[in-house]
Write a protein that holds these residues in place. Structure first.
Motif, PDB file in Angstrom:
ATOM      1  N   MET A  18       0.848  -1.184   0.000  1.00 35.20           N
ATOM      2  CA  MET A  18       0.000   0.000   0.000  1.00 35.20           C
ATOM      3  C   MET A  18       0.888   1.239   0.000  1.00 35.20           C
ATOM      4  O   MET A  18       1.499   1.588   1.014  1.00 35.20           O
ATOM      5  N   ILE A  19       0.966   1.896  -1.148  1.00 36.49           N
ATOM      6  CA  ILE A  19       1.814   3.075  -1.282  1.00 36.49           C
ATOM      7  C   ILE A  19       1.241   4.230  -0.479  1.00 36.49           C
ATOM      8  O   ILE A  19       1.959   4.935   0.228  1.00 36.49           O
ATOM      9  N   SER A  20      -0.084   4.424  -0.593  1.00 31.96           N
ATOM     10  CA  SER A  20      -0.719   5.509   0.142  1.00 31.96           C
ATOM     11  C   SER A  20      -2.216   5.279   0.229  1.00 31.96           C
ATOM     12  O   SER A  20      -2.806   4.595  -0.613  1.00 31.96           O
ATOM     13  N   GLU A  21      -2.823   5.846   1.252  1.00 32.41           N
ATOM     14  CA  GLU A  21      -4.279   5.853   1.429  1.00 32.41           C
ATOM     15  C   GLU A  21      -4.691   7.280   1.754  1.00 32.41           C
ATOM     16  O   GLU A  21      -4.131   7.900   2.656  1.00 32.41           O
ATOM     17  N   HIS A  22      -5.665   7.787   0.998  1.00 32.04           N
ATOM     18  CA  HIS A  22      -6.016   9.198   1.132  1.00 32.04           C
ATOM     19  C   HIS A  22      -7.500   9.360   1.464  1.00 32.04           C
ATOM     20  O   HIS A  22      -8.356   8.713   0.862  1.00 32.04           O
ATOM     21  N   SER A  23      -7.787  10.255   2.390  1.00 31.17           N
ATOM     22  CA  SER A  23      -9.159  10.690   2.614  1.00 31.17           C
ATOM     23  C   SER A  23      -9.528  11.698   1.536  1.00 31.17           C
ATOM     24  O   SER A  23      -8.664  12.372   0.967  1.00 31.17           O
ATOM     25  N   LEU A  24     -10.824  11.817   1.266  1.00 29.78           N
ATOM     26  CA  LEU A  24     -11.285  12.842   0.339  1.00 29.78           C
ATOM     27  C   LEU A  24     -11.095  14.224   0.964  1.00 29.78           C
ATOM     28  O   LEU A  24     -11.077  14.364   2.194  1.00 29.78           O
ATOM     29  N   PRO A  25     -10.953  15.274   0.146  1.00 30.37           N
ATOM     30  CA  PRO A  25     -10.913  16.640   0.693  1.00 30.37           C
ATOM     31  C   PRO A  25     -12.147  16.909   1.555  1.00 30.37           C
ATOM     32  O   PRO A  25     -13.214  16.315   1.347  1.00 30.37           O
ATOM     33  N   GLY A  26     -12.000  17.813   2.497  1.00 33.89           N
ATOM     34  CA  GLY A  26     -12.953  17.982   3.581  1.00 33.89           C
ATOM     35  C   GLY A  26     -14.415  18.130   3.239  1.00 33.89           C
ATOM     36  O   GLY A  26     -15.279  17.617   3.958  1.00 33.89           O
ATOM     37  N   LEU A  27     -14.763  18.828   2.149  1.00 35.69           N
ATOM     38  CA  LEU A  27     -16.164  19.051   1.813  1.00 35.69           C
ATOM     39  C   LEU A  27     -16.761  17.934   0.962  1.00 35.69           C
ATOM     40  O   LEU A  27     -17.921  18.024   0.563  1.00 35.69           O
ATOM     41  N   TYR A  28     -15.984  16.878   0.692  1.00 32.54           N
ATOM     42  CA  TYR A  28     -16.445  15.847  -0.238  1.00 32.54           C
ATOM     43  C   TYR A  28     -16.611  14.498   0.455  1.00 32.54           C
ATOM     44  O   TYR A  28     -15.994  14.212   1.481  1.00 32.54           O
ATOM     45  N   SER A  29     -17.477  13.655  -0.129  1.00 33.22           N
ATOM     46  CA  SER A  29     -17.777  12.346   0.428  1.00 33.22           C
ATOM     47  C   SER A  29     -18.145  11.387  -0.698  1.00 33.22           C
ATOM     48  O   SER A  29     -18.240  11.770  -1.865  1.00 33.22           O
ATOM     49  N   ASP A  30     -18.341  10.130  -0.328  1.00 31.50           N
ATOM     50  CA  ASP A  30     -18.960   9.129  -1.204  1.00 31.50           C
ATOM     51  C   ASP A  30     -18.276   8.987  -2.555  1.00 31.50           C
ATOM     52  O   ASP A  30     -18.888   9.147  -3.611  1.00 31.50           O
ATOM     53  N   ALA A  31     -16.983   8.669  -2.547  1.00 28.67           N
ATOM     54  CA  ALA A  31     -16.274   8.392  -3.800  1.00 28.67           C
ATOM     55  C   ALA A  31     -16.640   6.989  -4.277  1.00 28.67           C
ATOM     56  O   ALA A  31     -16.581   6.027  -3.514  1.00 28.67           O
ATOM     57  N   SER A  32     -17.012   6.891  -5.537  1.00 29.37           N
ATOM     58  CA  SER A  32     -17.280   5.574  -6.120  1.00 29.37           C
ATOM     59  C   SER A  32     -17.144   5.665  -7.630  1.00 29.37           C
ATOM     60  O   SER A  32     -17.012   6.750  -8.194  1.00 29.37           O
ATOM     61  N   HIS A  33     -17.154   4.520  -8.276  1.00 29.87           N
ATOM     62  CA  HIS A  33     -17.169   4.385  -9.733  1.00 29.87           C
ATOM     63  C   HIS A  33     -15.861   4.725 -10.430  1.00 29.87           C
ATOM     64  O   HIS A  33     -15.387   3.933 -11.228  1.00 29.87           O
ATOM     65  N   GLU A  34     -15.279   5.892 -10.187  1.00 30.56           N
ATOM     66  CA  GLU A  34     -14.098   6.263 -10.963  1.00 30.56           C
ATOM     67  C   GLU A  34     -13.046   6.986 -10.152  1.00 30.56           C
ATOM     68  O   GLU A  34     -13.332   7.944  -9.437  1.00 30.56           O
ATOM     69  N   GLY A  35     -11.809   6.486 -10.268  1.00 36.47           N
ATOM     70  CA  GLY A  35     -10.623   7.180  -9.790  1.00 36.47           C
ATOM     71  C   GLY A  35      -9.528   6.891 -10.798  1.00 36.47           C
ATOM     72  O   GLY A  35      -9.077   5.757 -10.918  1.00 36.47           O
ATOM     73  N   ILE A  36      -9.100   7.882 -11.556  1.00 37.72           N
ATOM     74  CA  ILE A  36      -8.211   7.634 -12.681  1.00 37.72           C
ATOM     75  C   ILE A  36      -7.116   8.684 -12.731  1.00 37.72           C
ATOM     76  O   ILE A  36      -7.374   9.879 -12.569  1.00 37.72           O
ATOM     77  N   GLN A  37      -5.881   8.232 -12.912  1.00 42.21           N
ATOM     78  CA  GLN A  37      -4.777   9.171 -13.065  1.00 42.21           C
ATOM     79  C   GLN A  37      -4.758   9.694 -14.495  1.00 42.21           C
ATOM     80  O   GLN A  37      -4.939   8.940 -15.447  1.00 42.21           O
ATOM     81  N   ILE A  38      -4.552  10.992 -14.629  1.00 40.63           N
ATOM     82  CA  ILE A  38      -4.582  11.607 -15.954  1.00 40.63           C
ATOM     83  C   ILE A  38      -3.181  12.037 -16.371  1.00 40.63           C
ATOM     84  O   ILE A  38      -2.221  11.885 -15.611  1.00 40.63           O
ATOM     85  N   GLU A  39      -3.071  12.579 -17.577  1.00 43.90           N
ATOM     86  CA  GLU A  39      -1.766  12.849 -18.179  1.00 43.90           C
ATOM     87  C   GLU A  39      -0.907  13.819 -17.384  1.00 43.90           C
ATOM     88  O   GLU A  39       0.326  13.765 -17.464  1.00 43.90           O
ATOM     89  N   ASN A  40      -1.505  14.718 -16.620  1.00 39.02           N
ATOM     90  CA  ASN A  40      -0.693  15.663 -15.838  1.00 39.02           C
ATOM     91  C   ASN A  40      -0.236  15.072 -14.504  1.00 39.02           C
ATOM     92  O   ASN A  40       0.384  15.767 -13.691  1.00 39.02           O
ATOM     93  N   GLY A  41      -0.544  13.792 -14.286  1.00 41.86           N
ATOM     94  CA  GLY A  41      -0.114  13.106 -13.074  1.00 41.86           C
ATOM     95  C   GLY A  41      -1.098  13.156 -11.931  1.00 41.86           C
ATOM     96  O   GLY A  41      -0.908  12.470 -10.917  1.00 41.86           O
ATOM     97  N   ASN A  42      -2.155  13.955 -12.042  1.00 44.91           N
ATOM     98  CA  ASN A  42      -3.148  14.067 -10.985  1.00 44.91           C
ATOM     99  C   ASN A  42      -4.239  13.001 -11.129  1.00 44.91           C
ATOM    100  O   ASN A  42      -4.303  12.276 -12.119  1.00 44.91           O
ATOM    101  N   MET A  43      -5.113  12.951 -10.133  1.00 48.52           N
ATOM    102  CA  MET A  43      -6.228  12.010 -10.109  1.00 48.52           C
ATOM    103  C   MET A  43      -7.545  12.746 -10.336  1.00 48.52           C
ATOM    104  O   MET A  43      -7.768  13.824  -9.786  1.00 48.52           O
ATOM    105  N   LEU A  44      -8.419  12.162 -11.148  1.00 47.12           N
ATOM    106  CA  LEU A  44      -9.812  12.596 -11.237  1.00 47.12           C
ATOM    107  C   LEU A  44     -10.670  11.587 -10.488  1.00 47.12           C
ATOM    108  O   LEU A  44     -10.558  10.380 -10.713  1.00 47.12           O
TER     109      LEU A  44
END
Length: 601
Positions: free
Chosen positions: A251-277
């Motif tokens: 496990m390289i890392s485990e991250h909580s969602l930013p404070g105002l956000y919840s309920d992540a599901s369906h999609e987490g994908i790294q994009i060309e600039n290196g960030n996650m959507l």
């Protein structure tokens, strides 16, 4: 006297360290594992990080090796797995990573390496435990099983990652289970991540007990939307956060969602600039009428790989949460993960949706599941995102400026500025005549309906979409067996605002057998110039005329997912593997092609 005793102990320890008392030095090793007489490297660690039970690491015992290749030998009728291992990866893993072991089997694997300028090789044996992916009263098997229908020799080396969504009796301890509560946190289940080879054998699976904890807010939730990063590692979303892990289970890392956000599901994908959507929801969102709600599946966030928020797309402000054209035609018996046989065949009226309770239920207005975004992709050409909105039956491209660039879907209900963004279908260079419900005359062109996954194919300049097919032409058919799902490829001309269908599979070839009311994926594979499709929930309601008589104790809840891969442009699959569920209503979610060489380089 005490000082003399200490001096004596010090002298004895010093003598032992010089090798004079070698038995003292040996005893100092204690219980440290030792290599056997015919093991040229170090000892073996099974499942080194506890997250991937069909992996191991062969430690180095101070050997310096390079140019490593591993072959996990096939059992009778099976498929061998061979992959190179990068020199840095060996240091990173603390030894030679072994991936692709069989469960409950005395495995044989060979390591080849270079040391002191000489090429060396050794065959190892290792017994592995049986599969344990969680059990409940709904199980009839320990894990999904694969029935291999067809494999073209050119695709024999394929490894297919699949994941399933199901709950067991250990999950759900934190779910509010309150239909009047806002948000989507009621979704929790044991993670079902595994990799099949083309012989139908499971060669990797994720330990659900170490990666999920239904008693912990941060570690509960469905594990969904697994994707591979530019470094060859796994990322996925899970409830209130997202995880980043190597194929070996570290496990390289485990991250909580930013404070105002919840309920992540369906999609987490790294994009060309290196960030996650990541597709998420918003907490304590104030609507235009002043009511404060938790939103449902309608927020896209961009975070860096440290979890820091970079940008957001609030679809309540970008799109129209009151558009109900597609929502009115949905079969309420299957609204994504909401499988409710008591609602079979029912479609909601505009009044019902406007007055229904808040939360994860299809309906209009912020606070209900009006958008249901189930995939997100990125176009680096113009710094835009592409979303699949199931409950709008539309694929939509949105710029960094939060403006809609185009809409792929039927025109009904898109008003004002959105009406001009709806793409016009063409065939052979000519505009097609289509109704506002999306029915086009004298053509094979069709839109996608309650679709899952919309990805840009950078190599082709096209888009692939999985057309689930519920609510086709904004209505329900006369008979459930008239439904079908498709994998589709479109070519979009953004200058002329047109769309052309250039490939499809499933309508004629599978028909109702392939109808997948929820989940599923289609994705282009550049390494073999092919299309991989996963009809993930086919057979959810049985094949004998729909699900009108389905009861909870019927074995028709045994889902058959259909995985196919096509050579580009062809409609006859090169690979077909049917994957059968292991528990009542355990529904396939997605599939990915896994290339061990890329993930262990």
């Amino acid at each position: 006297m005490f000082a003399k005793k200490l001096l004596g102990i010090a002298i004895l320890c010093s003598i032992g360290s010089m090798g004079i008392a070698s038995d003292v030095n040996a005893s100092a090793l204690g219980m440290k594992p030792k290599t056997g007489p015919n093991e040229p490297l170090g000892y073996i660690i099974h499942n080194p990080y506890e997250n991937a039970p069909l992996t191991a690491v062969v430690t180095l015992n101070n050997h310096e090796i390079s140019d490593v290749t591993v072959t996990v030998h096939a059992k009778k009728g099976g498929v061998p797995i061979t992959y190179p291992v990068g020199d840095v990866r060996i240091i990173d893993e603390g030894g030679v990573p072994i991936f692709g072991l069989y469960a409950g089997y005395m495995n044989k694997f060979t390591i080849k390496w270079t040391e002191d300028g000489k090429r060396k090789s050794h065959e190892y044996k290792m017994l592995t435990p049986d599969i344990d992916m969680g059990f409940s009263q709904k199980n009839w098997a320990k894990a999904p099983t694969a029935e291999v229908i067809k494999v073209d020799p050119k695709f024999k080396d394929r490894l297919y990652f699949v994941n399933w969504t199901t709950a067991d009796s250990k999950t759900g301890l934190m779910m509010h289970n309150n239909p009047d509560a806002p948000g989507a946190f009621s979704w929790d289940g044991v993670p079902g991540y595994m990799i099949f080879d083309t012989a139908g054998d499971i060669r990797w699976y994720m330990n659900p007990y170490t990666t999920h904890d239904s008693k912990d807010y941060e570690n509960a939730g469905y594990a969904m939307g697994m994707n591979v990063t530019d470094k060859g590692n796994m990322v996925w979303v899970q409830g209130q956060g997202w995880k980043h892990m190597t194929l070996m289970g570290r496990m390289i890392s485990e991250h909580s969602l930013p404070g105002l956000y919840s309920d992540a599901s369906h999609e987490g994908i790294q994009i060309e600039n290196g960030n996650m959507l990541i597709r998420a929801a918003r907490k304590d969102y104030k609507r235009s009428d002043g009511m404060v709600v938790n939103t449902v599946r309608d927020q896209i966030i961009e975070v860096d790989m440290n979890g820091q928020l970079v940008d957001t797309w609030d679809l309540n402000k970008i799109l129209d949460p009151m558009r109900d054209a597609a929502l009115l035609s949905l079969d309420a018996g299957a609204v994504c993960l909401n499988i409710d046989i008591n609602q079979k065949g029912h479609t909601s009226s505009a009044e019902e949706m406007a007055n229904s309770h808040l939360g994860d239920i299809h309906g209009v207005m912020t606070g209900r599941n009006w958008a249901h975004v189930n995939s997100v992709d990125y176009d680096p050409v113009d710094d835009s995102i592409i979303i699949s909105s199931r409950h709008q039956s539309a694929v939509i491209k949105i710029g960094r400026d939060k403006k809609v660039k185009w809409i792929l879907g039927a025109s009904r209900g898109w008003t004002g500025e959105f009406a001009d963004k709806v793409l016009k279908p063409i065939e052979d260079g000519k505009l097609l005549k289509c109704s506002d419900a999306g029915k086009c005359e004298d053509t094979s062109f069709d839109y996608t309906w309650t679709q899952h996954t919309a990805y840009k194919v950078d190599e082709k300049g096209t888009y692939t979409v999985f057309d689930n097919g519920d609510g086709r032409f904004l209505e329900q058919p006369a008979l459930p067996t008239m439904k079908y799902s498709r994998s589709v490829e479109y070519k979009i001309d953004e200058d002329n605002m047109t769309v052309e269908q250039i490939w499809e599979y499933g309508k004629d070839e599978l028909g109702y057998e392939g109808y997948s009311p929820v989940t599923s994926i289609v994705k282009y594979q550049a390494d073999k110039n092919s299309m991989m499709s996963y009809f993930a929930s086919s057979g959810l309601y049985g094949l004998g005329g729909g699900y009108g008589n389905l009861k909870m104790d019927d074995t028709t809840g045994k889902v058959k997912s259909i995985l196919v891969e096509h050579e580009y442009g062809k409609t006859e699959p090169a690979v077909r593997i049917d994957i059968h569920s292991h528990a009542m209503f355990a529904t396939g979610y997605r599939a990915q092609v896994i290339r061990a060489a890329d993930m262990l380089k």
